[in-house]
Scaffold this motif. Sequence first.
Motif, PDB file in Angstrom:
ATOM      1  N   ALA A  84       0.874  -1.180   0.000  1.00 12.51           N
ATOM      2  CA  ALA A  84       0.000   0.000   0.000  1.00 12.51           C
ATOM      3  C   ALA A  84       0.904   1.221   0.000  1.00 12.51           C
ATOM      4  CB  ALA A  84      -0.864  -0.005   1.261  1.00 12.51           C
ATOM      5  N   ARG A  90       1.525   9.806   7.775  1.00  7.80           N
ATOM      6  CA  ARG A  90       1.000  10.418   8.988  1.00  7.80           C
ATOM      7  C   ARG A  90       2.149  10.723   9.932  1.00  7.80           C
ATOM      8  NH1 ARG A  90      -4.565   9.264   9.859  1.00  7.80           N
ATOM      9  NH2 ARG A  90      -5.435   8.190   8.056  1.00  7.80           N
ATOM     10  N   ASN A  92       2.837   9.807  12.815  1.00  7.44           N
ATOM     11  CA  ASN A  92       3.454   8.720  13.585  1.00  7.44           C
ATOM     12  C   ASN A  92       4.008   7.594  12.713  1.00  7.44           C
ATOM     13  OD1 ASN A  92       1.135   7.534  12.704  1.00  7.44           O
ATOM     14  ND2 ASN A  92       0.279   7.102  14.726  1.00  7.44           N
ATOM     15  N   HIS A  93       3.927   7.738  11.401  1.00  3.98           N
ATOM     16  CA  HIS A  93       4.384   6.656  10.520  1.00  3.98           C
ATOM     17  C   HIS A  93       5.905   6.472  10.630  1.00  3.98           C
ATOM     18  CE1 HIS A  93       0.698   6.281   7.632  1.00  3.98           C
ATOM     19  NE2 HIS A  93       0.623   5.455   8.657  1.00  3.98           N
ATOM     20  N   PHE A 101       3.631   0.445   2.958  1.00  4.01           N
ATOM     21  CA  PHE A 101       3.488  -0.685   3.874  1.00  4.01           C
ATOM     22  C   PHE A 101       3.382  -1.919   2.996  1.00  4.01           C
ATOM     23  CE2 PHE A 101       1.812   2.306   7.171  1.00  4.01           C
ATOM     24  CZ  PHE A 101       2.676   1.931   8.202  1.00  4.01           C
ATOM     25  N   GLU A 179      -4.385  11.479  20.203  1.00  2.00           N
ATOM     26  CA  GLU A 179      -4.868  12.843  20.386  1.00  2.00           C
ATOM     27  C   GLU A 179      -6.357  12.920  20.074  1.00  2.00           C
ATOM     28  OE1 GLU A 179      -2.408  15.425  18.045  1.00  2.00           O
ATOM     29  OE2 GLU A 179      -0.580  14.775  19.093  1.00  2.00           O
ATOM     30  N   TYR A 180      -7.066  13.609  20.921  1.00  2.00           N
ATOM     31  CA  TYR A 180      -8.505  13.766  20.754  1.00  2.00           C
ATOM     32  C   TYR A 180      -8.874  15.244  20.860  1.00  2.00           C
ATOM     33  CZ  TYR A 180      -8.592   8.794  22.113  1.00  2.00           C
ATOM     34  OH  TYR A 180      -8.387   7.450  22.198  1.00  2.00           O
TER      35      TYR A 180
ATOM     36  N   GLY B 115     -11.325  11.699  17.671  1.00  2.00           N
ATOM     37  CA  GLY B 115      -9.934  11.338  17.420  1.00  2.00           C
ATOM     38  C   GLY B 115      -9.654  11.173  15.939  1.00  2.00           C
ATOM     39  N   GLU B 116      -8.519  10.577  15.626  1.00  2.00           N
ATOM     40  CA  GLU B 116      -8.132  10.291  14.244  1.00  2.00           C
ATOM     41  C   GLU B 116      -8.424   8.802  14.028  1.00  2.00           C
ATOM     42  OE1 GLU B 116      -7.170  11.307  10.689  1.00  2.00           O
ATOM     43  OE2 GLU B 116      -6.940  12.837  12.261  1.00  2.00           O
ATOM     44  N   ALA B 118      -8.577   6.378  11.800  1.00  4.01           N
ATOM     45  CA  ALA B 118      -7.723   5.371  11.162  1.00  4.01           C
ATOM     46  C   ALA B 118      -6.536   5.025  12.056  1.00  4.01           C
ATOM     47  CB  ALA B 118      -7.246   5.873   9.803  1.00  4.01           C
ATOM     48  N   GLU B 119      -6.025   6.027  12.771  1.00  5.34           N
ATOM     49  CA  GLU B 119      -4.890   5.773  13.676  1.00  5.34           C
ATOM     50  C   GLU B 119      -5.356   5.081  14.950  1.00  5.34           C
ATOM     51  OE1 GLU B 119      -2.601   9.369  14.330  1.00  5.34           O
ATOM     52  OE2 GLU B 119      -2.642   9.827  12.185  1.00  5.34           O
ATOM     53  N   THR B 120      -6.497   5.509  15.464  1.00  8.40           N
ATOM     54  CA  THR B 120      -7.024   4.870  16.672  1.00  8.40           C
ATOM     55  C   THR B 120      -7.215   3.378  16.425  1.00  8.40           C
ATOM     56  OG1 THR B 120      -8.172   6.917  17.187  1.00  8.40           O
ATOM     57  CG2 THR B 120      -8.843   4.982  18.419  1.00  8.40           C
ATOM     58  N   LEU B 121      -7.771   3.027  15.264  1.00 14.25           N
ATOM     59  CA  LEU B 121      -7.998   1.614  14.970  1.00 14.25           C
ATOM     60  C   LEU B 121      -6.677   0.848  14.872  1.00 14.25           C
ATOM     61  CD1 LEU B 121     -10.963   1.880  12.440  1.00 14.25           C
ATOM     62  CD2 LEU B 121     -11.061   1.014  14.778  1.00 14.25           C
ATOM     63  N   LEU B 123      -4.515   0.917  16.970  1.00 11.30           N
ATOM     64  CA  LEU B 123      -4.225   0.426  18.325  1.00 11.30           C
ATOM     65  C   LEU B 123      -4.795  -0.966  18.562  1.00 11.30           C
ATOM     66  CD1 LEU B 123      -4.963   3.663  20.388  1.00 11.30           C
ATOM     67  CD2 LEU B 123      -2.724   2.696  19.871  1.00 11.30           C
ATOM     68  N   GLN B 124      -5.584  -1.473  17.602  1.00  6.05           N
ATOM     69  CA  GLN B 124      -6.096  -2.841  17.726  1.00  6.05           C
ATOM     70  C   GLN B 124      -5.043  -3.881  17.369  1.00  6.05           C
ATOM     71  OE1 GLN B 124      -9.453  -2.902  15.013  1.00  6.05           O
ATOM     72  NE2 GLN B 124     -10.893  -2.361  16.629  1.00  6.05           N
ATOM     73  N   LYS B 134       2.926   1.396  13.469  1.00  8.75           N
ATOM     74  CA  LYS B 134       1.914   2.447  13.322  1.00  8.75           C
ATOM     75  C   LYS B 134       1.139   2.344  12.008  1.00  8.75           C
ATOM     76  CE  LYS B 134       3.405   4.401  17.161  1.00  8.75           C
ATOM     77  NZ  LYS B 134       2.638   4.248  18.406  1.00  8.75           N
ATOM     78  N   ALA B 135       0.868   1.115  11.617  1.00  5.96           N
ATOM     79  CA  ALA B 135       0.035   0.936  10.425  1.00  5.96           C
ATOM     80  C   ALA B 135      -1.387   1.363  10.780  1.00  5.96           C
ATOM     81  CB  ALA B 135       0.071  -0.512   9.974  1.00  5.96           C
ATOM     82  N   ASP B 136      -1.980   2.193   9.951  1.00  8.38           N
ATOM     83  CA  ASP B 136      -3.330   2.683  10.198  1.00  8.38           C
ATOM     84  C   ASP B 136      -4.335   1.816   9.457  1.00  8.38           C
ATOM     85  OD1 ASP B 136      -4.025   4.348   7.461  1.00  8.38           O
ATOM     86  OD2 ASP B 136      -1.883   4.215   7.912  1.00  8.38           O
ATOM     87  N   ILE B 138      -6.511   2.449   7.168  1.00  6.69           N
ATOM     88  CA  ILE B 138      -6.639   2.627   5.710  1.00  6.69           C
ATOM     89  C   ILE B 138      -5.495   1.906   4.993  1.00  6.69           C
ATOM     90  CG2 ILE B 138      -6.670   4.335   3.843  1.00  6.69           C
ATOM     91  CD1 ILE B 138      -8.007   6.269   5.847  1.00  6.69           C
ATOM     92  N   SER B 139      -4.282   1.991   5.552  1.00  8.16           N
ATOM     93  CA  SER B 139      -3.157   1.295   4.920  1.00  8.16           C
ATOM     94  C   SER B 139      -3.368  -0.214   4.909  1.00  8.16           C
ATOM     95  CB  SER B 139      -1.852   1.621   5.659  1.00  8.16           C
ATOM     96  OG  SER B 139      -1.566   3.003   5.560  1.00  8.16           O
TER      97      SER B 139
ATOM     98  N   VAL C  61      -3.872  -1.513  24.449  1.00  8.55           N
ATOM     99  CA  VAL C  61      -4.262  -2.156  23.192  1.00  8.55           C
ATOM    100  C   VAL C  61      -5.780  -2.042  23.104  1.00  8.55           C
ATOM    101  CG1 VAL C  61      -4.169  -4.229  21.763  1.00  8.55           C
ATOM    102  CG2 VAL C  61      -2.399  -3.832  23.485  1.00  8.55           C
ATOM    103  N   MET C  62      -6.266  -1.513  21.984  1.00 10.37           N
ATOM    104  CA  MET C  62      -7.710  -1.369  21.801  1.00 10.37           C
ATOM    105  C   MET C  62      -8.293  -2.726  21.419  1.00 10.37           C
ATOM    106  SD  MET C  62      -9.427   0.998  18.883  1.00 10.37           S
ATOM    107  CE  MET C  62     -11.176   1.236  18.667  1.00 10.37           C
TER     108      MET C  62
END
Lengths: 326, 351, 386
Positions: A84, A90, A92-93, A101, A179-180, B115-116, B118-121, B123-124, B134-136, B138-139, C61-62
């Motif tokens: 991809a 971003r 943090n990337h 990726f 961040e929120y 929040g953001e 795609a980035e929050t997800l 964290l899963q 830090k793969a989001d 969408i990537s 971890v979410m």
Amino acid sequence: MSHPTPETDVILSAPHVLEYDYRRSLGPVLSHFFSALREGQIHGVKTKSGRVLVPPAEYDPETGESTTDEFVAVGPGGVVESWAWVGTPRKNHPIAHPFAFALIKLDGADTALLHAVDTRDESLMASGMRVTPRWAATPEGGITDLCCFVPEDQGVQTVEAPDEVSEPTQSIVTPVNVEYVYSPGKAATRYLQGLKQGKFLGQASDSSGLVYIPPRGACPRDGVPTSREVEVSGKGTVVTLTIVRVPSANITVDLPYCTANILLDGADISFTGLLQECPLEDVRIGMRVEAVWVDSSEWDYSSENIKYFRPIDEPDLPFSEIKEYC
Amino acid sequence: MRDVAIVSYAQSPSVRTQQDENEVEMLMPLIKEAVEGSGIAKQDIGFTCSGSTDYLSGQSFAFVMAVDAVGAWPPINESHVEMDGAWALYEAWIKIQCGEADSALIFSFGRSSMGETAETLGLQLDPYTLAPLKADAISLAALQARAGLDAGKWTEREMAEIAVRCRAQAKDNPDAQLSGDFETDQLLADPYLVSPLRKHDCPPVSDGAAVMVIAAEEVARKGPNPPVWIRGLEHRLDSHQPGGRDLTLSPSTSLAAQAAGVADGPIDFAELHAPFTHQEVILREALGLGPDVLINPSGGPLSGNPIMVAGLARLGESARRLWAGHGKRAVAHATSGPCLQQNLVCVLEGE
Amino acid sequence: MAEHAAVIGIGQTDFDAKRVDVSQVGLIREAALRALKDAQLEWSDIDAVVIGKAPDMFEGVMMPELFLAEALGCVGKPMLRVHTAGSVGGSTAIVAASLVQSGIHKRVLTVSYEKQSESNAMWALSIKLPFSQTLVAGAGGFFAPLIRGYMARSGAPEDTGIRVALKDRLNALKNPVAHLKLPDVTFEMIANSPMLWDPIRYLETCPSSDGACALIIGDSAAAKQSRSHPPAWIHATQMKTEPTMFAKRDQVMPQAGLDCSAALYKKAGITDPRKEIDCAEVYVPFSWFEPMWMENLHFAPPGEGWRMTYEGATALDGDLPINMSGGVLCTNAIGASGMVRFAEAAMQVRGQAGEHQIDGAKKALGHAYGGGSQYFSMWIVGDQPL
């Protein structure tokens, strides 16, 4: 006196950051994997059925069975299975300029590793291309000891084996920073607007008329709105309390200190406040107190406008009168 | 097995930012609407279950405050899953199957706008080998899309056509966030967001909430709405590591579909929780849905995707359509985790 | 309508402040593998998995069940993740039981865990939000005023809490997996330990632990094949919730707990719980919650719960032993704590509790609570089907 809660034209919001550096212990398999990475080696682990998992795991994901003790050196080169292209990385990337990726099946592995591929140019990426790792200058024992992968024709980077065998990597630190923009909603905004004017603005339940302070948008007992606004007094009664003698994250008050559940006159629910200007041996259930505000020039949309509560010269209320609020 | 039906449903419109109201303020009118629409007195509802996640709003125990919207007094029989509301529905359905309740209130909420997303997800992901990269979200979806393009399973044009169709279908849905008439060529002229995904391949960021009431047959028949029967309800999970499975397939969806009996009768339409265009193709195949089956008449997640709500909303939108008389038998699907990792399949039938 | 369900396998990890020898994966597998071994079953025998834990911010971890499920052999199977605050371990076991009681599954594995050493529980539990001021110092800061409220109402002697702590700490010495063990513990040691949140002393407080608990719940047929130990038959389960705060809410003696236990006893056919229940594992994170919950569980009349502690009724040799394992006061991996209570109750009726076994225990209660004393989950298990 109550009146319908006025509509607010502004809803407050503010940045909220969730930040913590988690320290994660690794267990035997990931400890081996990351220790090998630190020395420039990529190791997979064999399942009982003979498949080589990269990254290795303590278990075979297909069955749940424990994997074997047999680690296998894989790569360092491998084939891109899918990718991809991140044209705008971003914050943090792992790479600040455009990169990919990719899922990379390393030579000798049966599963693909997720990592970054740095080609600078999207046109140089293709599924099926061969890539080779670039290693961090100062490896720390973690997946990011692999900086990224690059096309294999750019040359294989050899890593000098360290002179001394160092202790295995037992843990990694993974910073989590999210961040929120937090907005507390309508009722809380009205409450904060009140605090900015030095007032306690509660709201009364539509069903019972009982007064909530701070209001949270609902009468939780009945699940109905609290649509009438009620100004309640800055004076109240301590319904219960504790003396805190242990430090706590996010609290900066000098130890020891007293926090009290205070029933403000005109409210039907207690309110947590700091109790000061009183020797700790004198704090007690039933004592009458009043809010002390910070200087009005400092009033903001914040609970911190209330400096603390202090005793007032009024007789204590008997426990029987406040029991049901404790 | 007890026959259980959806008896009422309420949802908020999907919006980019619902800043005016907190979760409780969002939920309260919806719970009132759904309970009143069920014809069951609130105190007679036997079980309550919600679905949400703390990381969307950045506070521990976000779901605890949400109980304020229910009016849990006298105390109620209640539970919570840290999952999409569709799985809250599953837990509630199980309680009814046990005979512990004859009806249940299910709700879920999510304010992604805080929040953001795609980035929050991100964290899963596995915190040892994946999250540090830090793969989001969408990537990761883009890796899946590329795998399918390479395998010849879909084309970028077909992906864009899915977006065009969903947005057009969303025109009839007043709760949709993104709808309208678009040209495939016009969408394909847009630059990539994360190649091979363009903006139209990705869901909008949405805030929303949904509330549903379900009931066992004897209660369901008394309500004002004709019961929408839950004929099959199953969920399965795939491996987490994206490099450990064929991303162009969804074996967990296939297993769930088989167990839920999707193929036991004709399907008139399906509401699929496919946040990314190409995922509709994967799910259609995994569910065994032919080309004649209408997919996401509501517009689907591409027209509004409140995290933790969008799965339950697929069941809700399906029920609404069956109430409106558009079809007799439908499939609703919910997903969770990266690249369609976990999937729930529900077969619904109107009267 | 409901099918019979029974606990046929139990596994607990060793609990410690920092289980630095394992990953989160290793931690949950340690519990799950011990449960499978106890049940003499393989991963492939399991139909579904239910995972529970407290807030995701403890480990950062979410929805961690998404990456953990495959470590529990869950690929291709159903998986649920429960979160009901501190009561979650109990609620998770109840959801797993309902998957069997509904007739949907034959054998369900349920695991709950917390790896608190990866962060700081006090931080995760009191995250400061904009516009607000954090004044409540973690769980102790929240619950200490309620304890003071109980003391004011009941007039209980001030050393009641010390007596509870001494009993539980002595019991923990008999439990091989307990976290905090103080072999030389005495009344004076607890009385002289520092006051943290007055009236809660250091040694009247639960520790912060890493650990996991696993149960395998089976249907009648599976229970009949149970070989290593007899099954613990689930007689009744119950969950109740009330809002955190509302006007005139009784936080000291919450109605949800009163209603939960009353409903539970009714389902289990129990009319005199003090007499009919042989022993109980009750969620007591701060010593004073033992007398409070004795009243809330209808074991003692209002205002009299402390007498049970004072008169030794809750000791191992009392008429209603409470927290034979040492309880939450000695071991508290938050997400697992509720399930440990449920597991210990099952161990008693299976006769596998070793040194802390109550002879002839036939009926036992497992209890958990969470949030602001607002989420309750409970079960009754017995050595015979109900």
